[in-house]
Write a protein that holds these residues in place. Structure first.
Motif, PDB file in Angstrom:
ATOM      1  N   LYS A   1      26.739  40.797  34.311  1.00 20.04           N
ATOM      2  CA  LYS A   1      26.627  39.895  35.454  1.00 20.04           C
ATOM      3  C   LYS A   1      27.654  38.772  35.393  1.00 20.04           C
ATOM      4  O   LYS A   1      27.790  38.007  36.332  1.00 20.04           O
ATOM      5  CB  LYS A   1      25.228  39.287  35.512  1.00 20.04           C
ATOM      6  CG  LYS A   1      24.151  40.269  35.878  1.00 20.04           C
ATOM      7  CD  LYS A   1      22.792  39.596  35.903  1.00 20.04           C
ATOM      8  CE  LYS A   1      21.689  40.586  36.186  1.00 20.04           C
ATOM      9  NZ  LYS A   1      20.368  39.934  36.151  1.00 20.04           N
ATOM     10  N   GLY A   2      28.358  38.643  34.279  1.00 13.12           N
ATOM     11  CA  GLY A   2      29.370  37.610  34.130  1.00 13.12           C
ATOM     12  C   GLY A   2      28.823  36.266  33.703  1.00 13.12           C
ATOM     13  O   GLY A   2      29.501  35.255  33.800  1.00 13.12           O
ATOM     14  N   LYS A   3      27.603  36.245  33.213  1.00 15.88           N
ATOM     15  CA  LYS A   3      27.012  34.990  32.747  1.00 15.88           C
ATOM     16  C   LYS A   3      27.549  34.637  31.373  1.00 15.88           C
ATOM     17  O   LYS A   3      27.910  35.498  30.588  1.00 15.88           O
ATOM     18  CB  LYS A   3      25.492  35.092  32.694  1.00 15.88           C
ATOM     19  CG  LYS A   3      24.854  35.221  34.048  1.00 15.88           C
ATOM     20  CD  LYS A   3      23.355  35.219  33.922  1.00 15.88           C
ATOM     21  CE  LYS A   3      22.705  35.306  35.294  1.00 15.88           C
ATOM     22  NZ  LYS A   3      21.251  35.315  35.175  1.00 15.88           N
TER      23      LYS A   3
ATOM     24  N   VAL B   1      19.570  44.140  24.939  1.00 12.71           N
ATOM     25  CA  VAL B   1      19.618  44.596  26.325  1.00 12.71           C
ATOM     26  C   VAL B   1      19.837  43.417  27.263  1.00 12.71           C
ATOM     27  O   VAL B   1      20.634  43.499  28.204  1.00 12.71           O
ATOM     28  CB  VAL B   1      18.326  45.366  26.687  1.00 12.71           C
ATOM     29  CG1 VAL B   1      18.206  45.591  28.183  1.00 12.71           C
ATOM     30  CG2 VAL B   1      18.288  46.689  25.956  1.00 12.71           C
ATOM     31  N   ASN B   2      19.170  42.305  27.008  1.00 16.18           N
ATOM     32  CA  ASN B   2      19.337  41.112  27.836  1.00 16.18           C
ATOM     33  C   ASN B   2      20.765  40.578  27.743  1.00 16.18           C
ATOM     34  O   ASN B   2      21.353  40.175  28.750  1.00 16.18           O
ATOM     35  CB  ASN B   2      18.332  40.044  27.416  1.00 16.18           C
ATOM     36  CG  ASN B   2      18.297  38.885  28.374  1.00 16.18           C
ATOM     37  OD1 ASN B   2      18.688  39.009  29.524  1.00 16.18           O
ATOM     38  ND2 ASN B   2      17.826  37.752  27.897  1.00 16.18           N
ATOM     39  N   MET B   3      21.345  40.590  26.548  1.00  8.66           N
ATOM     40  CA  MET B   3      22.723  40.120  26.384  1.00  8.66           C
ATOM     41  C   MET B   3      23.707  41.029  27.122  1.00  8.66           C
ATOM     42  O   MET B   3      24.664  40.553  27.739  1.00  8.66           O
ATOM     43  CB  MET B   3      23.077  40.049  24.903  1.00  8.66           C
ATOM     44  CG  MET B   3      22.385  38.915  24.174  1.00  8.66           C
ATOM     45  SD  MET B   3      22.686  38.927  22.400  1.00  8.66           S
ATOM     46  CE  MET B   3      24.415  38.556  22.347  1.00  8.66           C
ATOM     47  N   ILE B   4      23.469  42.332  27.084  1.00  4.93           N
ATOM     48  CA  ILE B   4      24.342  43.276  27.785  1.00  4.93           C
ATOM     49  C   ILE B   4      24.243  43.070  29.289  1.00  4.93           C
ATOM     50  O   ILE B   4      25.259  43.055  29.994  1.00  4.93           O
ATOM     51  CB  ILE B   4      23.993  44.727  27.390  1.00  4.93           C
ATOM     52  CG1 ILE B   4      24.379  44.975  25.940  1.00  4.93           C
ATOM     53  CG2 ILE B   4      24.680  45.728  28.310  1.00  4.93           C
ATOM     54  CD1 ILE B   4      23.893  46.295  25.381  1.00  4.93           C
ATOM     55  N   ARG B   5      23.029  42.882  29.803  1.00  5.45           N
ATOM     56  CA  ARG B   5      22.859  42.642  31.245  1.00  5.45           C
ATOM     57  C   ARG B   5      23.544  41.345  31.669  1.00  5.45           C
ATOM     58  O   ARG B   5      24.182  41.298  32.722  1.00  5.45           O
ATOM     59  CB  ARG B   5      21.378  42.585  31.601  1.00  5.45           C
ATOM     60  CG  ARG B   5      20.711  43.927  31.599  1.00  5.45           C
ATOM     61  CD  ARG B   5      19.271  43.816  32.012  1.00  5.45           C
ATOM     62  NE  ARG B   5      18.621  45.118  31.943  1.00  5.45           N
ATOM     63  CZ  ARG B   5      17.331  45.284  31.979  1.00  5.45           C
ATOM     64  NH1 ARG B   5      16.515  44.249  32.062  1.00  5.45           N
ATOM     65  NH2 ARG B   5      16.824  46.502  31.918  1.00  5.45           N
ATOM     66  N   ASN B   6      23.406  40.297  30.873  1.00  7.03           N
ATOM     67  CA  ASN B   6      24.061  39.029  31.207  1.00  7.03           C
ATOM     68  C   ASN B   6      25.576  39.170  31.169  1.00  7.03           C
ATOM     69  O   ASN B   6      26.277  38.580  31.994  1.00  7.03           O
ATOM     70  CB  ASN B   6      23.616  37.925  30.253  1.00  7.03           C
ATOM     71  CG  ASN B   6      22.216  37.447  30.552  1.00  7.03           C
ATOM     72  OD1 ASN B   6      21.674  37.682  31.625  1.00  7.03           O
ATOM     73  ND2 ASN B   6      21.603  36.794  29.586  1.00  7.03           N
TER      74      ASN B   6
END
Length: 57
Positions: A35-37, A27-32
């Motif tokens: 966000k374009g991180k 989930v954290n990887m998908i959110r990043n």
């Protein structure tokens, strides 16, 4: 069935914790990503492939 659960309770709890940790990482990887991180954690300033990855449209 109840005796099987009680005999394997420790294994069930450990598996549930591992699944929760893996799910939170995904989930954290998908959110990043949304966000374009960068996924590598270092920025793209010195990356030789900076022109071809993370293109913002």
């Amino acid at each position: 069935m109840l005796s099987w659960i009680t005999e394997n309770l420790a294994t069930i709890i450990i598996c549930a914790i591992i699944i929760a940790v893996v799910a939170s990482i995904v989930v954290n990887m998908i959110r990043n990503k949304k966000k374009g991180k960068s996924s590598c954690g270092c920025g793209c300033a010195d990356c030789p492939m900076s022109g071809s990855c993370n293109n913002k449209e």
